[in-house]
Design a protein around this motif. Structure first.
Motif, PDB file in Angstrom:
ATOM      1  N   SER A  77     -90.669 -38.062  22.164  1.00 38.50           N
ATOM      2  CA  SER A  77     -90.367 -37.227  23.329  1.00 38.50           C
ATOM      3  C   SER A  77     -91.264 -35.996  23.378  1.00 38.50           C
ATOM      4  CB  SER A  77     -88.898 -36.796  23.306  1.00 38.50           C
ATOM      5  OG  SER A  77     -88.047 -37.921  23.389  1.00 38.50           O
ATOM      6  N   LEU A  78     -91.505 -35.404  22.219  1.00 35.21           N
ATOM      7  CA  LEU A  78     -92.389 -34.239  22.148  1.00 35.21           C
ATOM      8  C   LEU A  78     -93.804 -34.606  22.577  1.00 35.21           C
ATOM      9  CD1 LEU A  78     -92.933 -31.297  21.391  1.00 35.21           C
ATOM     10  CD2 LEU A  78     -93.205 -32.036  19.002  1.00 35.21           C
ATOM     11  N   ASN A  79     -94.268 -35.784  22.156  1.00 35.84           N
ATOM     12  CA  ASN A  79     -95.612 -36.235  22.533  1.00 35.84           C
ATOM     13  C   ASN A  79     -95.733 -36.382  24.051  1.00 35.84           C
ATOM     14  OD1 ASN A  79     -96.294 -36.336  19.821  1.00 35.84           O
ATOM     15  ND2 ASN A  79     -95.883 -38.530  19.638  1.00 35.84           N
ATOM     16  N   LEU A  80     -94.755 -37.032  24.650  1.00 36.00           N
ATOM     17  CA  LEU A  80     -94.797 -37.242  26.096  1.00 36.00           C
ATOM     18  C   LEU A  80     -94.711 -35.916  26.851  1.00 36.00           C
ATOM     19  CD1 LEU A  80     -92.423 -40.347  26.217  1.00 36.00           C
ATOM     20  CD2 LEU A  80     -94.881 -40.377  26.658  1.00 36.00           C
ATOM     21  N   LYS A  97     -98.624 -40.851  21.562  1.00 36.91           N
ATOM     22  CA  LYS A  97     -98.145 -41.920  20.676  1.00 36.91           C
ATOM     23  C   LYS A  97     -96.647 -42.081  20.871  1.00 36.91           C
ATOM     24  CE  LYS A  97     -97.273 -41.211  16.276  1.00 36.91           C
ATOM     25  NZ  LYS A  97     -95.914 -41.776  16.059  1.00 36.91           N
ATOM     26  N   VAL A  98     -96.198 -43.326  20.979  1.00 38.70           N
ATOM     27  CA  VAL A  98     -94.776 -43.614  21.121  1.00 38.70           C
ATOM     28  C   VAL A  98     -94.333 -44.584  20.037  1.00 38.70           C
ATOM     29  CG1 VAL A  98     -94.858 -43.227  23.625  1.00 38.70           C
ATOM     30  CG2 VAL A  98     -95.128 -45.556  22.727  1.00 38.70           C
ATOM     31  N   ASP A  99     -93.011 -44.702  19.879  1.00 35.52           N
ATOM     32  CA  ASP A  99     -92.477 -45.644  18.893  1.00 35.52           C
ATOM     33  C   ASP A  99     -91.473 -46.596  19.534  1.00 35.52           C
ATOM     34  OD1 ASP A  99     -90.331 -43.957  19.317  1.00 35.52           O
ATOM     35  OD2 ASP A  99     -90.502 -42.957  17.365  1.00 35.52           O
ATOM     36  N   ASN A 100     -91.650 -46.824  20.830  1.00 37.85           N
ATOM     37  CA  ASN A 100     -90.756 -47.705  21.569  1.00 37.85           C
ATOM     38  C   ASN A 100     -91.594 -48.685  22.384  1.00 37.85           C
ATOM     39  OD1 ASN A 100     -88.889 -48.912  23.292  1.00 37.85           O
ATOM     40  ND2 ASN A 100     -87.688 -47.044  23.541  1.00 37.85           N
ATOM     41  N   ALA A 101     -91.431 -49.974  22.088  1.00 37.87           N
ATOM     42  CA  ALA A 101     -92.232 -50.998  22.759  1.00 37.87           C
ATOM     43  C   ALA A 101     -91.992 -51.032  24.267  1.00 37.87           C
ATOM     44  CB  ALA A 101     -91.922 -52.372  22.163  1.00 37.87           C
ATOM     45  N   ILE A 120    -100.899 -44.344  26.762  1.00 36.07           N
ATOM     46  CA  ILE A 120     -99.853 -44.407  25.734  1.00 36.07           C
ATOM     47  C   ILE A 120    -100.284 -45.387  24.660  1.00 36.07           C
ATOM     48  CG2 ILE A 120     -97.495 -45.207  25.280  1.00 36.07           C
ATOM     49  CD1 ILE A 120     -96.655 -44.053  27.938  1.00 36.07           C
ATOM     50  N   ILE A 121    -100.083 -44.992  23.414  1.00 35.56           N
ATOM     51  CA  ILE A 121    -100.427 -45.879  22.296  1.00 35.56           C
ATOM     52  C   ILE A 121     -99.179 -46.143  21.455  1.00 35.56           C
ATOM     53  CG2 ILE A 121    -102.895 -45.395  22.079  1.00 35.56           C
ATOM     54  CD1 ILE A 121    -102.218 -43.278  20.028  1.00 35.56           C
ATOM     55  N   TYR A 122     -99.035 -47.384  21.065  1.00 38.61           N
ATOM     56  CA  TYR A 122     -97.912 -47.814  20.236  1.00 38.61           C
ATOM     57  C   TYR A 122     -98.517 -48.469  18.995  1.00 38.61           C
ATOM     58  CZ  TYR A 122     -93.604 -50.371  18.971  1.00 38.61           C
ATOM     59  OH  TYR A 122     -92.501 -50.879  18.320  1.00 38.61           O
ATOM     60  N   PRO A 123     -98.654 -47.727  17.880  1.00 43.43           N
ATOM     61  CA  PRO A 123     -99.375 -48.234  16.712  1.00 43.43           C
ATOM     62  C   PRO A 123     -98.882 -49.582  16.203  1.00 43.43           C
ATOM     63  CG  PRO A 123     -98.969 -45.892  16.467  1.00 43.43           C
ATOM     64  CD  PRO A 123     -98.203 -46.334  17.695  1.00 43.43           C
ATOM     65  N   GLU A 124     -97.573 -49.823  16.300  1.00 43.80           N
ATOM     66  CA  GLU A 124     -97.035 -51.090  15.806  1.00 43.80           C
ATOM     67  C   GLU A 124     -97.607 -52.281  16.578  1.00 43.80           C
ATOM     68  OE1 GLU A 124     -95.291 -48.330  16.052  1.00 43.80           O
ATOM     69  OE2 GLU A 124     -94.930 -48.085  13.898  1.00 43.80           O
ATOM     70  N   MET A 125     -97.814 -52.097  17.870  1.00 44.39           N
ATOM     71  CA  MET A 125     -98.374 -53.173  18.677  1.00 44.39           C
ATOM     72  C   MET A 125     -99.841 -53.435  18.307  1.00 44.39           C
ATOM     73  SD  MET A 125     -98.369 -53.564  22.838  1.00 44.39           S
ATOM     74  CE  MET A 125     -96.569 -53.768  22.868  1.00 44.39           C
ATOM     75  N   ILE A 356    -108.121 -44.478  20.089  1.00 45.61           N
ATOM     76  CA  ILE A 356    -108.266 -43.189  20.770  1.00 45.61           C
ATOM     77  C   ILE A 356    -109.732 -42.780  20.852  1.00 45.61           C
ATOM     78  CG2 ILE A 356    -107.693 -40.732  20.655  1.00 45.61           C
ATOM     79  CD1 ILE A 356    -105.070 -41.545  19.265  1.00 45.61           C
ATOM     80  N   TYR A 357    -110.481 -43.074  19.807  1.00 40.35           N
ATOM     81  CA  TYR A 357    -111.882 -42.653  19.709  1.00 40.35           C
ATOM     82  C   TYR A 357    -112.711 -43.124  20.900  1.00 40.35           C
ATOM     83  CZ  TYR A 357    -116.448 -41.929  17.438  1.00 40.35           C
ATOM     84  OH  TYR A 357    -117.718 -41.531  17.135  1.00 40.35           O
ATOM     85  N   GLN A 358    -112.437 -44.336  21.382  1.00 40.25           N
ATOM     86  CA  GLN A 358    -113.240 -44.860  22.477  1.00 40.25           C
ATOM     87  C   GLN A 358    -113.050 -44.059  23.763  1.00 40.25           C
ATOM     88  OE1 GLN A 358    -111.306 -48.823  22.539  1.00 40.25           O
ATOM     89  NE2 GLN A 358    -111.159 -48.576  24.731  1.00 40.25           N
ATOM     90  N   MET A 359    -111.927 -43.321  23.852  1.00 43.90           N
ATOM     91  CA  MET A 359    -111.663 -42.556  25.067  1.00 43.90           C
ATOM     92  C   MET A 359    -112.614 -41.369  25.230  1.00 43.90           C
ATOM     93  SD  MET A 359    -107.513 -42.483  25.001  1.00 43.90           S
ATOM     94  CE  MET A 359    -106.576 -44.008  24.860  1.00 43.90           C
TER      95      MET A 359
END
Length: 446
Positions: A77-80, A97-101, A120-125, A356-359
């Motif tokens: 929530s803080l990230n968003l 970064k989020v932690d919800n698919a 939005i990035i979801y590292p698990e995905m 993220i780097y490619q951005m």
């Protein structure tokens, strides 16, 4: 480029270190001074102790003029929220970064895009995708597909049965041959090979080829006796395991070993009937034998403990499993795991940082990947009209040392690149860069 990163945790600090290679204007924000001290002493960046959700703090950090605002604290929530604030203040592009698919669904991505979260990035995905690539072929350590496999990069550990050892590459990888060797890892050394270099036993070799020649590569490296993966055993039933299982091919038999009975019940609700969930300890050799480890071709260790994952994979190897995959978040441990011949190493922070780097690149670039084991970036560039790379043959481009063009995709078809190749506008060009800034590469494509 002015870049603000909030969250001096694993991903944020690794990303900050990665970006300092480019001499960018980087500010790292965190509430905990202790997390900031170490990195500010070692790297050329500005640190700021502040709450990332504070409008005043983000204004003081210069969010109004930021080219890229990256929020990677553990608090979704803080990230968003901080991305929305930064965008409203004037940041050009924001990443959370989020932690919800659920937040990766297209309509939700569009919603957040409208209110200030550019990406939005979801590292698990991201990690799940690498896991599935890792178990597709039991004889390959790393696989990287371009345009759905029109071009393929394969990282392969060479053993005694490899028939192309000790032969100069100029005799193996000519213009008409179906593969190129773009890099070699030998001990602690990374080699960008020339024509006189040779492959040696126990090298980690990176092949660029096209999909139809994968069986040929398998033959010449002596891996035909490796059985295909039909059964997978996963230790640890966390979010990464769930994302990986949901995207695994239907033909795979899957077992998950999870120590928490409560989590096992949840996994049974989340996953379909083809997945067998077992309540137990994946380090228990008796349990592994009872659950058929001898008939398992791939073992994936995804607990939150790197040492446990490494030891479990070593145990699985000793019990006869050909393909092992370990989640290792500590980069120092990742190097050690590769030295122990673990197999495929999954590191979410390097995967996320690469994404993220490619951005921050100005060229039309996709699929940037940082391969930690060889300190190299692999990126897919699309040259623009009038760019340098389209004006001369590859051999006459004057590419800096440490750069190899591995191949290109033109009109959906993969092609390997030789010195006489002329790259065209609209081609997707795979560039391999060792110990060199991608910013030096992109100038050839814009």
């Amino acid at each position: 480029m002015k870049i603000i990163i909030t969250g001096a945790y694993a991903i944020g600090t690794h990303l900050a270190k990665l970006l300092t290679r480019n001499n960018e204007d980087i500010t790292l924000i965190d509430q905990d001074e202790d997390r900031l001290v170490g990195i500010s002493n070692e790297y050329d960046l500005l640190t700021m102790q502040a709450f990332p959700g504070s409008v005043k703090s983000l204004r003081e950090a210069g969010a109004d003029s930021a080219d890229l605002f990256i929020a990677v604290t553990p608090d979704q929530s803080l990230n968003l929220n901080s991305c929305m604030i930064a965008k409203e203040l004037g940041a050009r592009k924001t990443v959370a970064k989020v932690d919800n698919a659920e937040y990766m669904e297209p309509e939700i991505l569009d919603f957040f895009g409208r209110i200030g979260v550019s990406s939005i990035i979801y590292p698990e995905m991201l990690a799940a995708k690498d896991i599935n690539n890792g178990i597709k072929m039991s004889w390959v350590r790393q696989r990287w597909d371009v345009h759905d496999g029109a071009l393929v990069m394969l990282g392969i550990k060479l053993r005694e049965g490899c028939e192309i050892l000790n032969t100069p590459l100029k005799e193996l990888c000519g213009p008409d041959d179906p593969y190129h060797i773009v890099a070699i890892k030998r001990g602690g050394e990374t080699i960008i090979p020339g024509g006189n270099d040779v492959l040696k036993c126990f090298d980690m070799a990176y092949f660029m080829t096209t999909r139809q020649y994968i069986p040929y590569i398998r033959k010449i490296v002596g891996k035909e006796h490796y059985v295909d993966v039909k059964n997978v055993m996963i230790m640890g039933g966390g979010d990464t395991a769930v994302r990986a299982v949901k995207t695994m091919p239907d033909y795979l038999g899957i077992k998950i070993i999870e120590p928490s009975a409560e989590r096992c019940e949840e996994l049974n609700r989340l996953l379909d009937d083809r997945v067998l969930v077992i309540n137990g300890d994946g380090r228990d050799i008796h349990l592994l034998m009872e659950e058929g480890i001898k008939n398992t071709q791939a073992f994936v260790a995804l607990t939150g403990n790197a040492e446990t994952n490494i030891l479990a994979c070593l145990t699985a190897k000793r019990l006869g499993v050909r393909k092992t995959v370990a989640s290792v978040e500590n980069i120092d441990y990742a190097s050690m795991a590769e030295g122990l011949d673990i197999g495929t190493i999954i590191n979410k922070k390097t995967i996320t940082a690469s994404y993220i780097y490619q951005m921050m690149l100005d060229a039309d670039v996709m699929n940037v990947r940082f391969i930690n084991s060889i300190n190299a970036d692999v990126a897919e560039f699309i040259p623009k009209e009038g760019s340098k790379v389209t004006k001369r043959d590859v051999k006459d481009l004057g590419l800096p040392s440490g750069i190899t063009i591995g191949g290109l995709v033109r009109n959906g078809e993969g092609h390997l690149v030789s010195g006489n190749t002329r790259i065209e506008v609209g081609d997707s060009v795979v560039v391999f860069c060792h110990d060199i800034d991608l910013k030096r590469v992109e100038k050839f494509f814009i």
